[in-house]
Design an enzyme around this catalytic site. Structure first.
Site, PDB file in Angstrom:
ATOM      1  N   GLU A   3      56.784  45.365  41.559  1.00 45.23           N
ATOM      2  CA  GLU A   3      57.129  46.462  40.659  1.00 45.23           C
ATOM      3  C   GLU A   3      56.641  47.799  41.210  1.00 45.23           C
ATOM      4  O   GLU A   3      57.118  48.850  40.816  1.00 45.23           O
ATOM      5  CB  GLU A   3      56.531  46.211  39.268  1.00 45.23           C
ATOM      6  N   HIS A  49      57.598  21.316  51.540  1.00 49.73           N
ATOM      7  CA  HIS A  49      58.629  20.280  51.475  1.00 49.73           C
ATOM      8  C   HIS A  49      59.908  20.813  50.837  1.00 49.73           C
ATOM      9  O   HIS A  49      60.801  20.041  50.497  1.00 49.73           O
ATOM     10  CB  HIS A  49      58.085  19.071  50.708  1.00 49.73           C
ATOM     11  N   LYS A  84      67.278  46.609  30.742  1.00 45.10           N
ATOM     12  CA  LYS A  84      66.915  46.662  29.315  1.00 45.10           C
ATOM     13  C   LYS A  84      68.027  47.345  28.538  1.00 45.10           C
ATOM     14  O   LYS A  84      68.433  46.889  27.470  1.00 45.10           O
ATOM     15  CB  LYS A  84      65.614  47.448  29.123  1.00 45.10           C
TER      16      LYS A  84
HETATM   17  O1  PA5 Z   1      53.412  46.587  34.989  1.00 41.76           O
HETATM   18  C1  PA5 Z   1      54.053  47.044  34.062  1.00 41.76           C
HETATM   19  O2  PA5 Z   1      53.910  48.205  33.651  1.00 41.76           O
HETATM   20  C2  PA5 Z   1      55.061  46.173  33.348  1.00 41.76           C
HETATM   21  O3  PA5 Z   1      55.169  44.934  33.986  1.00 41.76           O
HETATM   22  C3  PA5 Z   1      54.646  45.968  31.914  1.00 41.76           C
HETATM   23  O4  PA5 Z   1      53.362  45.430  31.866  1.00 41.76           O
HETATM   24  C4  PA5 Z   1      55.616  45.050  31.189  1.00 41.76           C
HETATM   25  O5  PA5 Z   1      56.920  45.545  31.287  1.00 41.76           O
HETATM   26  C5  PA5 Z   1      55.242  44.919  29.718  1.00 41.76           C
HETATM   27  O6  PA5 Z   1      55.227  46.160  29.114  1.00 41.76           O
HETATM   28  P1  PA5 Z   1      54.499  46.411  27.741  1.00 41.76           P
HETATM   29  O7  PA5 Z   1      53.046  46.165  27.930  1.00 41.76           O
HETATM   30  O8  PA5 Z   1      54.796  47.825  27.409  1.00 41.76           O
HETATM   31  O9  PA5 Z   1      55.102  45.447  26.745  1.00 41.76           O
END
Ligand code: PA5
Length: 430
Positions: free
Chosen positions: A284, A305, A419
């Protein structure tokens, strides 16, 4: 202290390319420490390493002690950075097949109705002693609006309210931002205990906040040692950041040379979730603007494997990052067998974990000879201190690496696209 071996990767890199990348790493690290880098509004995770927040850890510990006293089951409801860090620490540091209370169950990390239905059926089944299960729920969402977590929370909250009536509020703990978001609005109508995730700490950099530490403490982990392990690594890197800079320079030079995949490889199944945390942290953070290595995850030797053939002889656009634990985690060894019909007496007396470590060394050597550069992260021992150091190393490393790449390590603009499509299909009002 954890350490990083780079020789089996550097042998693939021209010295001049490495030198260039090393200079980029130095500049990127300096901009991070001077806090004038891209994304410098999200550096609260560094504050937590620089100025230990003992009050936060004490409050988490106190809450966890009380939950542990009363809970049979503790549900952690969150997704992405809001659950992967807790899962990583708990799986790495709790024994396999652990029957001690409370049982930790993750939810809110997908949209499966079948999973939630089965979970509720399980919650309704009494304990072995015939008593009903005592359930506590920690919903974790920084934005307070994430669909998977919000829907699961609504369903689990309804069940808690039906089941515990007036007592339900005392069994629900909310971890979210100071203000804003639907979760804070839900909380306004209830008496839930709340932990705050500061605005300047991104989800995937939040493991050392209540997001990761409360579930870890409820699971019985020593969060003081975990947190101070992380701080000890930060202090060491402040004095000498070369391990971060050399690591970042090596990975960047491999990327510049055409590597597209970084396969995170663990030989100890307990470390798979730690690898999963790292996969999300890297993925990310770096996958932006058409750039970034794809962080993949393998649980060896199982995946030798299935994926082993591809890694050994597939396209040579891959590097590997091995996670190695130096000291055996268990004392179990191979027994001598008088008949030796299975021809395994050559291993008799060896600890299984030593055999597993030899497998790591052999596999890495074969892959390097097959053209796959290897970086190895060594934890001297699998304990809270070294897991804490691992977290610090990779948070700093990821930030430096992304800055070298020219991307903001701390945002995730691409996550919004899917989303939006889901919300459109579901008919969410604007
Ligand atoms: O690293 C990040 O910012 C994301 O992976 C969030 O943690 C994830 O999308 C969850 O978001 P939230 O805590 O707002 O529900």
């Amino acid at each position: 202290m954890i350490s990083i071996s780079l020789d089996q990767a550097r042998s693939f890199i021209e010295p001049a390319s490495w030198q260039k990348a090393r200079e980029q790493a130095r500049d990127a690290y300096q901009s991070l420490i001077d806090r004038n880098c891209t994304g410098n509004e999200w550096l609260g995770w560094i504050d937590l390493l620089e100025q230990p927040n003992d009050a936060m850890v004490s409050r988490i510990d106190e809450t966890a002690i009380s939950i542990r006293k009363h809970a049979d089951v503790f549900i952690v409801c969150g997704i992405g950075g809001s659950y992967l860090g807790a899962k990583a620490c708990i799986e790495a540091l709790r024994p396999y097949f652990d029957e001690s209370s409370p049982e930790i169950i993750f939810a809110g990390h997908q949209l499966s109705g079948s999973y939630l239905e089965s979970l509720i059926e399980y919650l309704e089944r009494p304990n072995a002693d015939g008593e009903p299960k005592s359930v506590f729920l920690n919903v974790i969402s920084k934005s307070g609006t994430t669909l998977e977590t919000a829907l699961s929370f609504r369903i689990l909250r309804n069940w808690m309210e039906d089941h515990y009536e007036d007592e339900a509020d005392q069994r629900i703990i909310v971890t979210t931002s100071e203000e804003g978001g639907a979760l804070n609005q839900v909380r306004e109508q209830h008496d839930y205990q709340k932990f705050v995730l500061a605005d300047d700490v991104g989800g995937r950099f939040s493991v050392l906040t209540p997001v990761g530490l409360l579930p870890a403490a409820v699971a019985g982990l020593d969060i003081q040692t975990l947190y101070y392990g992380a701080i000890s690594a930060f202090e060491a890197y402040q004095k000498d950041p070369s391990a971060i800079l050399d690591h970042a320079a090596t990975r960047k030079a491999l990327y510049d040379d055409g590597k597209a995949i970084d396969l995170i490889a663990c030989f100890e199944p307990k470390l798979k979730a730690l690898g999963g945390w790292l996969q999300q942290l890297l993925g990310e953070s770096e996958g932006k603007d058409g750039k970034g290595l794809y962080p993949a995850l393998a649980g060896y030797t199982t995946d030798l494997h299935s994926l082993g053939q591809w890694v050994q002889e597939g396209p040579r656009n891959i590097m590997e990052t091995f996670i190695d634990v130096e000291l055996p985690i268990s004392t179990l060894s191979v027994p001598q067998d008088a008949d030796n019909a299975d021809k395994l007496n050559y291993t008799a007396g060896e600890k299984m974990d030593e055999i597993n470590r030899t497998a790591l060394q052999g596999t890495r050597q074969a892959h390097v000879e097959g053209g796959v550069p290897a970086i190895t992260v060594h934890l001297p021992k699998l304990n809270a201190q070294h897991v804490g150091q691992f977290i610090t190393h990779f948070e700093l490393f990821t930030a430096v690496y992304c800055l070298m790449l020219g991307v903001n390590p701390f945002n995730q603009p691409g996550v919004e696209a899917y989303k939006k499509e889901i919300y459109r299909l579901l008919g969410r009002p604007e």
